[in-house]
Design a protein around this motif. Structure first.
Motif, PDB file in Angstrom:
ATOM      1  N   VAL A  34       0.837  -1.199   0.000  1.00 22.54           N
ATOM      2  CA  VAL A  34       0.000   0.000   0.000  1.00 22.54           C
ATOM      3  C   VAL A  34       0.873   1.250   0.000  1.00 22.54           C
ATOM      4  O   VAL A  34       0.612   2.204  -0.738  1.00 22.54           O
ATOM      5  N   GLN A  35       1.927   1.263   0.819  1.00 19.49           N
ATOM      6  CA  GLN A  35       2.818   2.418   0.845  1.00 19.49           C
ATOM      7  C   GLN A  35       3.491   2.630  -0.508  1.00 19.49           C
ATOM      8  O   GLN A  35       3.609   3.763  -0.976  1.00 19.49           O
ATOM      9  N   ARG A  38       1.093   4.216  -2.906  1.00 19.48           N
ATOM     10  CA  ARG A  38       0.825   5.629  -2.615  1.00 19.48           C
ATOM     11  C   ARG A  38       1.952   6.549  -3.060  1.00 19.48           C
ATOM     12  O   ARG A  38       1.759   7.757  -3.179  1.00 19.48           O
ATOM     13  N   ARG A  39       3.128   5.998  -3.305  1.00 13.69           N
ATOM     14  CA  ARG A  39       4.235   6.813  -3.811  1.00 13.69           C
ATOM     15  C   ARG A  39       3.889   7.402  -5.175  1.00 13.69           C
ATOM     16  O   ARG A  39       4.394   8.450  -5.548  1.00 13.69           O
ATOM     17  N   GLY A  40       3.036   6.736  -5.898  1.00 12.43           N
ATOM     18  CA  GLY A  40       2.584   7.252  -7.185  1.00 12.43           C
ATOM     19  C   GLY A  40       1.895   8.592  -7.044  1.00 12.43           C
ATOM     20  O   GLY A  40       1.928   9.422  -7.952  1.00 12.43           O
ATOM     21  N   SER A 104       3.340   8.713   6.399  1.00 13.28           N
ATOM     22  CA  SER A 104       4.559   9.242   7.017  1.00 13.28           C
ATOM     23  C   SER A 104       5.532   8.161   7.479  1.00 13.28           C
ATOM     24  O   SER A 104       6.701   8.446   7.702  1.00 13.28           O
ATOM     25  N   SER A 105       5.090   6.926   7.599  1.00 13.95           N
ATOM     26  CA  SER A 105       6.000   5.855   8.005  1.00 13.95           C
ATOM     27  C   SER A 105       6.709   5.197   6.813  1.00 13.95           C
ATOM     28  O   SER A 105       7.454   4.242   6.987  1.00 13.95           O
ATOM     29  N   ASP A 106       6.496   5.737   5.612  1.00 14.46           N
ATOM     30  CA  ASP A 106       7.143   5.171   4.422  1.00 14.46           C
ATOM     31  C   ASP A 106       8.651   5.387   4.496  1.00 14.46           C
ATOM     32  O   ASP A 106       9.127   6.465   4.843  1.00 14.46           O
ATOM     33  N   SER A 107       9.402   4.362   4.161  1.00 12.57           N
ATOM     34  CA  SER A 107      10.860   4.417   4.258  1.00 12.57           C
ATOM     35  C   SER A 107      11.500   5.345   3.234  1.00 12.57           C
ATOM     36  O   SER A 107      12.642   5.757   3.400  1.00 12.57           O
TER      37      SER A 107
END
Length: 132
Positions: A34-35, A38-40, A104-107
């Motif tokens: 999912v993360q 969402r970067r897209g 916000s927790s995406d690396s």
């Protein structure tokens, strides 16, 4: 003779344990997926900023520091990133997309572009993150 049908408590507990193990393994993979998807949102919004900055520069003597001048808002299309025009001048600009909320927790942390395209320097998202 009467034969009872159904599940025993042991059989039910074995199923619950198996489901628990599967969920424990699958949930982190799901959230990671999912993360990444969402970067897209950040990449597409940065592309919009880049196009609009170039349009603005074609009609003015420099790039703008105002998202409102470009007809864009301070957040990405889906709202997972805060968009900021960090700097703008006659021949350069920099726009960042910082993750917010559940993202916000995406690396990968913050994405950045400048007049040349993606900016991988300064602790911004690396090329692997841009590939989603």
């Amino acid at each position: 003779m009467y034969k009872q049908s159904g599940f025993t408590l042991i059989e039910l507990m074995i199923v619950v344990v198996i489901v628990g193990i599967l969920v424990t393994i699958a949930y982190p993979s799901y959230t990671s997926f999912v993360q990444k998807s969402r970067r897209g949102d950040a990449i597409a919004s940065l592309a919009d900023f880049r196009v609009e900055q170039e349009k603005w520069r074609a009609n003015n003597i420099s790039y703008t520091t105002s998202a409102a001048d470009l007809g864009l808002s301070g957040s990405s299309k889906d709202g997972y990133y805060d968009m900021t025009i960090v700097s703008a001048g006659a021949s350069t600009y920099q726009v960042t997309a910082a993750p917010t909320g559940v993202q916000s927790s995406d690396s990968c942390n913050t994405f950045s572009i400048d007049e040349n395209g993606p900016d991988y320097s300064g602790g911004y998202a690396d090329a692997d993150c841009w590939e989603r």
